[in-house]
Design a protein around this motif. Structure first.
Motif, mmCIF file in Angstrom:
data_model
loop_
_atom_site.group_PDB
_atom_site.id
_atom_site.type_symbol
_atom_site.label_atom_id
_atom_site.label_comp_id
_atom_site.label_asym_id
_atom_site.label_seq_id
_atom_site.Cartn_x
_atom_site.Cartn_y
_atom_site.Cartn_z
ATOM 1 N N THR A 193 0.458 -1.240 0.167
ATOM 2 C CA THR A 193 0.164 -0.006 0.458
ATOM 3 C C THR A 193 0.265 1.026 0.210
ATOM 4 O OG1 THR A 193 -0.140 0.230 2.321
ATOM 5 C CG2 THR A 193 -2.078 -1.011 1.215
ATOM 6 N N TYR A 194 -0.019 2.262 -0.595
ATOM 7 C CA TYR A 194 0.746 3.550 0.088
ATOM 8 C C TYR A 194 0.157 4.279 0.966
ATOM 9 C CZ TYR A 194 1.337 8.531 -1.547
ATOM 10 O OH TYR A 194 1.534 10.040 -1.029
ATOM 11 N N GLU A 195 0.750 5.006 1.341
ATOM 12 C CA GLU A 195 0.460 5.721 2.485
ATOM 13 C C GLU A 195 0.210 6.936 2.807
ATOM 14 O OE1 GLU A 195 0.956 6.977 7.809
ATOM 15 O OE2 GLU A 195 3.035 6.295 6.249
ATOM 16 N N CYS A 196 -1.242 7.230 2.176
ATOM 17 C CA CYS A 196 -1.557 8.574 0.906
ATOM 18 C C CYS A 196 -2.076 9.345 2.035
ATOM 19 C CB CYS A 196 -2.718 8.231 0.139
ATOM 20 S SG CYS A 196 -3.445 10.476 -1.175
ATOM 21 N N PRO A 197 -1.217 10.630 2.411
ATOM 22 C CA PRO A 197 -1.599 11.934 3.626
ATOM 23 C C PRO A 197 -3.413 12.513 2.710
ATOM 24 C CG PRO A 197 -0.533 12.432 1.788
ATOM 25 C CD PRO A 197 -0.046 10.939 1.884
ATOM 26 N N GLY A 208 4.239 13.238 -4.729
ATOM 27 C CA GLY A 208 3.310 13.860 -4.661
ATOM 28 C C GLY A 208 2.079 14.010 -4.542
ATOM 29 N N VAL A 209 1.615 12.085 -4.492
ATOM 30 C CA VAL A 209 0.559 12.211 -4.262
ATOM 31 C C VAL A 209 -0.750 12.392 -2.930
ATOM 32 C CG1 VAL A 209 -1.755 9.785 -4.413
ATOM 33 C CG2 VAL A 209 0.332 10.841 -6.199
ATOM 34 N N ALA A 210 -1.686 13.288 -3.013
ATOM 35 C CA ALA A 210 -2.940 13.171 -1.967
ATOM 36 C C ALA A 210 -4.595 13.306 -2.061
ATOM 37 C CB ALA A 210 -2.215 14.515 -1.145
ATOM 38 N N LEU A 211 -4.889 12.946 -0.894
ATOM 39 C CA LEU A 211 -6.271 13.066 -1.249
ATOM 40 C C LEU A 211 -6.132 14.611 -0.334
ATOM 41 C CD1 LEU A 211 -7.387 9.437 -0.049
ATOM 42 C CD2 LEU A 211 -8.163 10.481 -1.749
ATOM 43 N N LEU A 212 -7.949 15.011 -1.119
ATOM 44 C CA LEU A 212 -8.197 16.445 -1.264
ATOM 45 C C LEU A 212 -9.747 15.946 -1.100
ATOM 46 C CD1 LEU A 212 -6.687 18.241 -3.924
ATOM 47 C CD2 LEU A 212 -5.721 17.633 -1.384
ATOM 48 N N CYS A 213 -10.067 16.616 0.119
ATOM 49 C CA CYS A 213 -11.891 16.528 1.198
ATOM 50 C C CYS A 213 -12.338 17.117 0.244
ATOM 51 C CB CYS A 213 -11.498 17.316 1.922
ATOM 52 S SG CYS A 213 -10.400 16.234 3.361
ATOM 53 N N GLN A 214 -12.065 19.238 -0.591
ATOM 54 C CA GLN A 214 -12.481 19.790 -1.852
ATOM 55 C C GLN A 214 -11.582 19.956 -2.719
ATOM 56 O OE1 GLN A 214 -12.661 23.828 0.143
ATOM 57 N NE2 GLN A 214 -12.721 22.464 2.166
ATOM 58 N N LEU A 215 -11.641 20.923 -3.855
ATOM 59 C CA LEU A 215 -11.210 20.926 -4.991
ATOM 60 C C LEU A 215 -11.586 23.440 -4.949
ATOM 61 C CD1 LEU A 215 -12.039 18.889 -7.906
ATOM 62 C CD2 LEU A 215 -10.441 18.527 -6.021
ATOM 63 N N ASP A 216 -10.933 23.757 -5.421
ATOM 64 C CA ASP A 216 -10.352 24.687 -4.989
ATOM 65 C C ASP A 216 -11.775 25.845 -6.059
ATOM 66 O OD1 ASP A 216 -8.534 24.396 -4.038
ATOM 67 O OD2 ASP A 216 -7.054 25.216 -5.359
#
Length: 486
Positions: free
Chosen positions: A434-438, A477-485
């Motif tokens: 797995t990748y630990e994704c922030p 720089g892969v990450a999960l975002l709760c919202q887009l801009d």
């Protein structure tokens, strides 16, 4: 008396950065460059080249914004100077190069995820392959490689022949990152232009009418505050159901925000009519309304958001609707994680429910994650919670293989399906493959450093399955975002 302030900005591009490193002291001094024990000169020169390449890479990576580093650190010449001297000292004093020691980083990095990223990149340049393999590749394409042993002048000449511009692949990043970089630069330009406009008159100078219309339009759509007394009766504090407390606390937070918005807009309308004084705060509010930005007065009471005023307000209404539906209908089968004001309270509630159900100390629990193949569900899980509303930045989710995959060209974000967040004992968590994704609240990623070592923008790590090495996604720089801009 005239005072002159001089600044030394790092040059642009890998080639110019490398060249500056080699032309500056102490590397340019023969007494230092050749001050190495007999038989160790090849290792020294190759690792020195790798170190200078790493320094240039760290400098250039900052231009990619949050995908490069959460916090744009300085990485100045002093950092390189001490690293060069340490490298020479370790090579001279040890029979074998102590790679663990020279890879150690301290001091400047304050964000744990930046530290992970920089450590991963550094390991590409401080390793036995760089020191021993001739023409070892420093980029997947092989455009950049460690040059053969030579004199100082030959190294300088080699650097001068490197490409003037660089492709994102040398940073370990996807080509889409160039689009993100250009969008950031464009957004910054237009934000600066809007700031210079201030309260410039519009539509024939009828600014007051425009402001009055905007304020009334927002007020007309703003719902009434939640009735907290009724909410506490309907959803009382219960030992076996922490979500009741989460709901009431979320309602209370949104009530404060709605009160600030309602009061400030009512005061703007009164100020336009001359009923109250237009003070500094109200003037700043009117300027923000005119240029479509979130007012500072609201931001102080709001959840983090980088959206424009219109998008922010629509998002706020959706969050209020989410809580209203929860109150009217009951616990949702799938929680819209992006809709929470304080997401950590919800996650703690999920753990508490599990801990109390199975009589396990909450300190011994962590989360495991399973990405489902559906985007909607009418039934929730027996343990844990289903969550939705997250976006992948820097990668995409492959629905067929259920693995992380490369982005499609020109598609910057990918919506991820429902994730089952399930509490498990920490010693039973399996993160292999797995990748630990922030997970971050906004695309800015950085926030105020908290006592946990993470920023206030950080939510939690999610372990996503992958058939690639985790280092591949870290450099992207892969990450999960709760919202887009927007």
């Amino acid at each position: 008396m005239v005072l002159v302030k001089l600044t030394n900005e790092p040059p642009t591009g890998l080639r110019m950065n490398m060249l500056q490193s080699y032309l500056n002291a102490p590397i340019c001094e023969p007494a230092f460059f050749e001050k190495i024990d007999e038989g160790k000169d090849v290792v020294w020169e190759r690792l020195l080249f790798g170190l200078c390449f790493f320094h240039a890479l760290a400098q250039e990576r900052r231009k990619f914004g949050p995908q490069g580093f959460n916090i744009p650190y300085g990485f100045n010449e002093s950092d390189l100077l001490i690293s060069v001297r340490q490298l020479q000292m370790f090579i001279n004093e040890y029979a074998e190069v102590p790679y663990d020691a020279i890879r150690y980083m301290a001091g400047e990095l304050t964000d744990d995820w930046d530290r992970r990223c920089l450590s991963t990149i550094l390991s590409d340049f401080y390793n036995p392959q760089v020191a021993e393999i001739p023409k070892h590749k420093l980029s997947p394409s092989g455009v950049y490689y460690v040059p053969p042993k030579g004199t100082y002048d030959e190294y300088v000449e080699f650097i001068k022949n490197l490409p003037l511009t660089q492709h994102p692949e040398v940073f370990g990043m996807h080509e889409n990152v160039d689009i993100s970089k250009d969008l950031q630069a464009t957004r910054l330009l237009f934000d600066s232009i809007l700031l210079t406009m201030g309260s410039t008159t519009v539509e024939g100078g009828d600014t007051d009418k425009k402001l009055n219309d905007i304020a009334n339009d927002i007020l007309s759509k703003l719902p009434n505050n939640f009735n907290l007394e009724e909410a506490m009766k309907t959803y009382p504090t219960q030992y076996n159901e922490s979500m009741n407390t989460v709901l009431v606390q979320e309602m209370e937070r949104f009530n404060k925000l709605m009160t600030v918005i309602r009061t400030s807009l009512q005061n703007v309308i009164k100020a336009i009519k001359g009923l109250v004084v237009m003070n500094v705060e109200l003037e700043a509010l009117t300027n923000s309304l005119m240029i479509g930005k979130q007012p500072e007065m609201w931001i102080k009471q709001s959840y983090p958001s980088l959206k424009s005023l219109g998008s922010y307000y629509n998002d706020l209404l959706e969050r209020i609707k989410f809580l209203r539906t929860w109150y009217d209908v009951g616990k949702p089968p799938v929680y819209w994680i992006s809709g929470f004001y304080f997401t950590q309270a919800f996650l703690t509630g999920v753990k508490q429910n599990f801990a109390r159900k199975y009589t396990i100390p909450i300190d011994l629990l962590t989360f495991e994650f399973q990405v489902l193949k559906v985007t909607k569900s009418e039934i929730g899980p027996n343990d844990g919670a289903y969550i939705s509303g997250l976006f992948l930045d820097g990668a995409r989710w492959n629905q067929e293989t259920c693995l992380l995959d490369e982005q499609y060209s020109k598609i910057l974000y990918d919506s991820i399906p429902i994730i089952w967040v399930k509490p498990v004992k920490t010693n039973e968590l399996n993160t292999q493959g797995t990748y630990e994704c922030p997970v971050y609240k906004t695309s800015e990623r950085r926030g105020v450093l908290s006592t946990t070592g993470h920023s206030t923008n950080f939510v939690m790590p999610v372990y996503l399955p992958t058939n690639q090495q985790a280092q591949h996604w870290i450099k992207r720089g892969v990450a999960l975002l709760c919202q887009l801009d927007d």
